[in-house]
Scaffold this motif. Structure first.
Motif, PDB file in Angstrom:
ATOM      1  N   ARG A  31       0.830  -1.212   0.000  1.00  0.00           N
ATOM      2  CA  ARG A  31       0.000   0.000   0.000  1.00  0.00           C
ATOM      3  C   ARG A  31       0.859   1.255   0.000  1.00  0.00           C
ATOM      4  O   ARG A  31       0.542   2.245  -0.654  1.00  0.00           O
ATOM      5  CB  ARG A  31      -0.932  -0.038   1.204  1.00  0.00           C
ATOM      6  CG  ARG A  31      -1.907   1.101   1.280  1.00  0.00           C
ATOM      7  CD  ARG A  31      -2.946   1.004   0.167  1.00  0.00           C
ATOM      8  NE  ARG A  31      -3.712   2.210   0.110  1.00  0.00           N
ATOM      9  CZ  ARG A  31      -4.813   2.440   0.807  1.00  0.00           C
ATOM     10  NH1 ARG A  31      -5.283   1.507   1.605  1.00  0.00           N
ATOM     11  NH2 ARG A  31      -5.442   3.577   0.724  1.00  0.00           N
ATOM     12  N   GLY A  32       1.979   1.219   0.735  1.00  0.00           N
ATOM     13  CA  GLY A  32       2.895   2.362   0.740  1.00  0.00           C
ATOM     14  C   GLY A  32       3.442   2.640  -0.649  1.00  0.00           C
ATOM     15  O   GLY A  32       3.546   3.792  -1.075  1.00  0.00           O
ATOM     16  N   GLU A  35       0.859   4.296  -2.680  1.00  0.00           N
ATOM     17  CA  GLU A  35       0.668   5.696  -2.282  1.00  0.00           C
ATOM     18  C   GLU A  35       1.843   6.577  -2.673  1.00  0.00           C
ATOM     19  O   GLU A  35       1.834   7.773  -2.426  1.00  0.00           O
ATOM     20  CB  GLU A  35       0.429   5.782  -0.764  1.00  0.00           C
ATOM     21  CG  GLU A  35      -0.844   5.094  -0.298  1.00  0.00           C
ATOM     22  CD  GLU A  35      -2.113   5.739  -0.826  1.00  0.00           C
ATOM     23  OE1 GLU A  35      -2.078   6.921  -1.237  1.00  0.00           O
ATOM     24  OE2 GLU A  35      -3.153   5.058  -0.835  1.00  0.00           O
ATOM     25  N   VAL A  91      -3.285   8.703   5.415  1.00  0.00           N
ATOM     26  CA  VAL A  91      -2.222   8.219   4.539  1.00  0.00           C
ATOM     27  C   VAL A  91      -1.087   9.240   4.572  1.00  0.00           C
ATOM     28  O   VAL A  91      -1.049  10.186   3.791  1.00  0.00           O
ATOM     29  CB  VAL A  91      -2.740   7.996   3.100  1.00  0.00           C
ATOM     30  CG1 VAL A  91      -1.621   7.477   2.212  1.00  0.00           C
ATOM     31  CG2 VAL A  91      -3.914   7.021   3.107  1.00  0.00           C
ATOM     32  N   TRP A  96       2.202   6.795   9.632  1.00  0.00           N
ATOM     33  CA  TRP A  96       2.343   5.349   9.495  1.00  0.00           C
ATOM     34  C   TRP A  96       3.521   4.833  10.318  1.00  0.00           C
ATOM     35  O   TRP A  96       3.436   3.771  10.916  1.00  0.00           O
ATOM     36  CB  TRP A  96       2.488   4.958   8.028  1.00  0.00           C
ATOM     37  CG  TRP A  96       1.186   4.920   7.275  1.00  0.00           C
ATOM     38  CD1 TRP A  96       0.040   5.588   7.577  1.00  0.00           C
ATOM     39  CD2 TRP A  96       0.910   4.179   6.092  1.00  0.00           C
ATOM     40  NE1 TRP A  96      -0.935   5.320   6.648  1.00  0.00           N
ATOM     41  CE2 TRP A  96      -0.425   4.456   5.725  1.00  0.00           C
ATOM     42  CE3 TRP A  96       1.663   3.333   5.299  1.00  0.00           C
ATOM     43  CZ2 TRP A  96      -1.025   3.885   4.602  1.00  0.00           C
ATOM     44  CZ3 TRP A  96       1.068   2.773   4.175  1.00  0.00           C
ATOM     45  CH2 TRP A  96      -0.265   3.048   3.842  1.00  0.00           C
ATOM     46  N   SER A 155      -5.561  -2.117  -2.352  1.00  0.00           N
ATOM     47  CA  SER A 155      -6.062  -0.757  -2.177  1.00  0.00           C
ATOM     48  C   SER A 155      -7.374  -0.760  -1.392  1.00  0.00           C
ATOM     49  O   SER A 155      -8.025  -1.772  -1.250  1.00  0.00           O
ATOM     50  CB  SER A 155      -6.268  -0.112  -3.547  1.00  0.00           C
ATOM     51  OG  SER A 155      -7.192  -0.850  -4.301  1.00  0.00           O
TER      52      SER A 155
END
Length: 159
Positions: A31-32, A35, A91, A96, A155
């Protein structure tokens, strides 16, 4: 073997918790990247997790002595759950990293408490068998949970 029957619900719960934690570790990296976080930032998030894990290992015995196993487990599980939800809502790489630190701390405590419960619930003659089953549940659930990523996708917040 019948003395191990009361430990089955704990082993099932451990499988869910361990699988979810393993899935989350993989999912955060994927996911990082989606992003736009750099590889260094994603690696730093992993470092924060294990720094939190180390701190959790050092602190969990004090926490358990202060409030007991059940309260410690409940509080750590609640914090870990809230942190997981925040990963989807906010996000930001700095957030995080902070959440990974807190998650590492919580999961170190959760794993320690689960293993203490397993140890206290197992008879001396069954202890090695119980811990071997626990490790099989651990590895099997972490491995199996990874298959959710290609099925559901990385996602959004479906996983």
């Amino acid at each position: 073997m019948s003395s191990m029957r009361p430990l089955i619900p704990l082993l099932i719960a451990a499988g869910i918790l361990l699988g979810g934690n393993g899935l989350q570790s993989t999912l955060i990296a994927l996911r990082g990247a989606q992003e736009g976080f750099s590889a260094s930032t994603i690696g730093l998030m992993g470092t924060f997790y294990f720094a939190g894990f180390l701190l959790g290992c050092l602190a969990v015995t004090h926490i358990m002595k202060a409030v007991g196993h059940v309260r410690a487990f409940s509080a750590l599980a609640a914090i870990a759950s809230a942190g997981t939800l925040l990963l989807v809502l906010v996000v930001d790489p700095v957030m995080w990293c902070a959440l990974r630190l807190a998650g590492g701390f919580c999961f170190a405590g959760l794993f320690t408490i689960m293993e203490a419960w397993l140890n206290s619930g197992a008879a001396n003659k069954d202890r090695a068998r119980v811990l071997a089953i626990y490790r099989m549940v651990d590895i099997g659930s972490v491995t199996g949970a990874q298959f959710l990523i290609p099925i559901v996708g990385a996602s959004g917040f479906a996983i």
